[in-house]
Design an enzyme around this catalytic site. Structure first.
Site, PDB file in Angstrom:
ATOM      1  N   THR A 123      -0.787 -11.999  -7.377  1.00  0.00           N
ATOM      2  CA  THR A 123      -0.345 -11.105  -6.319  1.00  0.00           C
ATOM      3  C   THR A 123       1.011 -10.498  -6.696  1.00  0.00           C
ATOM      4  O   THR A 123       1.471 -10.676  -7.837  1.00  0.00           O
ATOM      5  CB  THR A 123      -0.397 -11.839  -4.946  1.00  0.00           C
ATOM      6  OG1 THR A 123      -0.009 -10.925  -3.938  1.00  0.00           O
ATOM      7  CG2 THR A 123       0.474 -13.074  -4.877  1.00  0.00           C
ATOM      8  N   LYS A 166       0.871  -7.806 -10.553  1.00  0.00           N
ATOM      9  CA  LYS A 166      -0.462  -7.228 -10.759  1.00  0.00           C
ATOM     10  C   LYS A 166      -0.558  -6.289 -11.968  1.00  0.00           C
ATOM     11  O   LYS A 166      -1.616  -6.171 -12.577  1.00  0.00           O
ATOM     12  CB  LYS A 166      -0.907  -6.475  -9.505  1.00  0.00           C
ATOM     13  CG  LYS A 166      -1.372  -7.384  -8.384  1.00  0.00           C
ATOM     14  CD  LYS A 166      -1.796  -6.533  -7.209  1.00  0.00           C
ATOM     15  CE  LYS A 166      -2.622  -7.320  -6.228  1.00  0.00           C
ATOM     16  NZ  LYS A 166      -3.313  -6.445  -5.279  1.00  0.00           N
ATOM     17  N   ASP A 206     -10.025  -5.981  -5.950  1.00  0.00           N
ATOM     18  CA  ASP A 206      -9.537  -5.297  -4.740  1.00  0.00           C
ATOM     19  C   ASP A 206     -10.617  -4.386  -4.137  1.00  0.00           C
ATOM     20  O   ASP A 206     -10.922  -4.464  -2.954  1.00  0.00           O
ATOM     21  CB  ASP A 206      -8.302  -4.437  -5.064  1.00  0.00           C
ATOM     22  CG  ASP A 206      -7.028  -5.252  -5.145  1.00  0.00           C
ATOM     23  OD1 ASP A 206      -6.982  -6.352  -4.588  1.00  0.00           O
ATOM     24  OD2 ASP A 206      -6.063  -4.776  -5.782  1.00  0.00           O
ATOM     25  N   GLY A 258      -4.031   8.029   0.374  1.00  0.00           N
ATOM     26  CA  GLY A 258      -3.237   7.178  -0.515  1.00  0.00           C
ATOM     27  C   GLY A 258      -3.790   7.275  -1.931  1.00  0.00           C
ATOM     28  O   GLY A 258      -4.981   7.601  -2.122  1.00  0.00           O
ATOM     29  N   GLY A 264      -2.339   4.932  -4.532  1.00  0.00           N
ATOM     30  CA  GLY A 264      -1.710   3.839  -5.268  1.00  0.00           C
ATOM     31  C   GLY A 264      -2.775   2.886  -5.800  1.00  0.00           C
ATOM     32  O   GLY A 264      -3.952   3.251  -5.938  1.00  0.00           O
ATOM     33  N   ASN A 316      -3.189  12.449  -0.780  1.00  0.00           N
ATOM     34  CA  ASN A 316      -1.973  11.644  -0.979  1.00  0.00           C
ATOM     35  C   ASN A 316      -0.734  12.512  -0.867  1.00  0.00           C
ATOM     36  O   ASN A 316      -0.774  13.705  -1.184  1.00  0.00           O
ATOM     37  CB  ASN A 316      -2.014  10.979  -2.364  1.00  0.00           C
ATOM     38  CG  ASN A 316      -0.950   9.922  -2.524  1.00  0.00           C
ATOM     39  OD1 ASN A 316      -0.756   9.099  -1.628  1.00  0.00           O
ATOM     40  ND2 ASN A 316      -0.230   9.924  -3.636  1.00  0.00           N
ATOM     41  N   ARG A 317       0.349  11.894  -0.414  1.00  0.00           N
ATOM     42  CA  ARG A 317       1.634  12.589  -0.337  1.00  0.00           C
ATOM     43  C   ARG A 317       1.953  13.227  -1.687  1.00  0.00           C
ATOM     44  O   ARG A 317       2.345  14.377  -1.772  1.00  0.00           O
ATOM     45  CB  ARG A 317       2.708  11.564   0.061  1.00  0.00           C
ATOM     46  CG  ARG A 317       4.093  12.086   0.128  1.00  0.00           C
ATOM     47  CD  ARG A 317       5.049  11.021   0.603  1.00  0.00           C
ATOM     48  NE  ARG A 317       5.125   9.858  -0.285  1.00  0.00           N
ATOM     49  CZ  ARG A 317       5.937   8.832  -0.101  1.00  0.00           C
ATOM     50  NH1 ARG A 317       6.731   8.808   0.954  1.00  0.00           N
ATOM     51  NH2 ARG A 317       5.959   7.813  -0.955  1.00  0.00           N
ATOM     52  N   THR A 318       1.785  12.473  -2.760  1.00  0.00           N
ATOM     53  CA  THR A 318       2.006  13.003  -4.110  1.00  0.00           C
ATOM     54  C   THR A 318       0.640  13.411  -4.670  1.00  0.00           C
ATOM     55  O   THR A 318      -0.135  12.568  -5.141  1.00  0.00           O
ATOM     56  CB  THR A 318       2.648  11.916  -5.005  1.00  0.00           C
ATOM     57  OG1 THR A 318       3.737  11.328  -4.287  1.00  0.00           O
ATOM     58  CG2 THR A 318       3.134  12.465  -6.326  1.00  0.00           C
TER      59      THR A 318
END
Ligand code: NDP
Length: 266
Positions: free
Chosen positions: A69, A73, A110, A134, A136, A158-160
């Site tokens: 974790t 990662k 994940d 998102g 990421g 996503n923001r970016t």
């Protein structure tokens, strides 16, 4: 409850901080229910000690592997002896298993855990449009897993924007067709909408999308597990939209990780 014997094998969850981790308890419940002679323990491993501790863990013959974790990662990728191809696509490892030949191989659960969580709650994926907000680590893992599970299309917002484009290109290249595209956080009718940003961890975080765009028939799923009901889920529920907490992603992953360890070591 788990019976620790001299023969009990060890699995660790490594991270820093680790005291908040609920995974060891849940994995132990699964090991115990299966009658597997494996115990899972949390280990606090500071970032600067990772390499030394990793080398030590590998030398323990009764260690079956470890869950990884934050903050390890990404850095753990370089320490694995080999990597499952999905780890390279996602760029993060969350489980390392001692293989039959003694080597330590990195895996990524994940996205599969997220899909398993949806399936456990009978939430449709096959032939369904999905909107991921998102770009990421969680988003990339979920994008690959949804494509694998038969989603009809995957829009990433996503923001970016450049980071969303990287995921879109990687998924389309991997599946050999245009399944993913970059878009805006505006859900279509009946869409599976996923918040894969870190927005929602704190009470005063902005919402990842305008809740007035949500309609019955859509599903809103979270990656955030704590709080279990984020402001986004409350807003969606108030609009009679099906909601799915991030807690199911953790449960899905934990089940898969326990299965994965037992595949060799039970
Ligand atoms: P990353 O740091 O890799 O990505 C964070 C994402 O959130 C990016 O897309 C980032 O956008 C976006 N973001 C952050 N702040 C803002 C903001 N103010 N406005 C808009 N967008 C924002 O994190 P991860 O993907 O690893 O994790 C995301 C969340 O998922 C975490 O909260 C984590 O706890 C949770 N998670 C849950 C799991 C589970 O099992 N339930 C498993 C893994 C993660 P940008 O790219 O523009 O910076």
């Amino acid at each position: 409850c788990l019976e620790i014997k001299g023969s009990t094998r060890l699995m660790a969850i490594i991270g820093d901080p680790i005291a908040q981790a609920k995974t060891p308890a849940t994995i132990n419940e699964i090991f115990s229910a299966r009658g597997a002679d494996i115990a899972c323990v949390p280990l606090q491993v500071p970032a600067q000690e990772l390499e030394t501790i990793w080398a030590g863990l590998k030398r323990m013959p009764n260690l079956v592997g470890f869950g990884i974790t934050l903050p390890h990662k990404q850095t753990a990728l370089q320490l694995c002896d080999s990597l499952d191809p999905l780890v390279e696509r996602v760029g993060a490892v969350n489980v390392v298993r001692r293989e039959r030949d003694g080597s330590f191989r990195g895996y990524q659960f994940d996205g599969k855990g997220f899909v398993r969580g949806l399936q456990a709650n009978n939430i449709e994926i096959l032939h369904r449009d999905a909107l991921i907000i998102g770009a990421g680590g969680a988003a990339v893992a979920i994008a690959f897993a949804l494509a694998e599970a038969g989603a009809k299309s995957i829009t990433i917002s996503n923001r970016t924007t450049a980071k969303a484009q990287l995921i879109v290109d990687a998924v389309n290249a991997d599946f050999g067709r245009t399944i993913a595209r970059v878009g805006s956080p505006q859900p279509e009718p009946n869409e599976l909408v996923i918040n894969a940003t870190s927005l929602g961890l704190n009470d005063d975080d902005a919402l990842p999308l305008d809740p007035d765009l949500l309609r019955p028939g859509m599903t809103v799923a979270e990656v955030i597990a704590q709080p279990e009901t984020t402001r986004l889920l409350s807003a969606a529920g108030a609009r009679r939209v099906e909601v799915h907490s991030g807690i199911h992603m953790i449960r899905g992953q934990v089940g898969l990780i326990a299965d994965h360890m037992c595949e060799i070591w039970d």
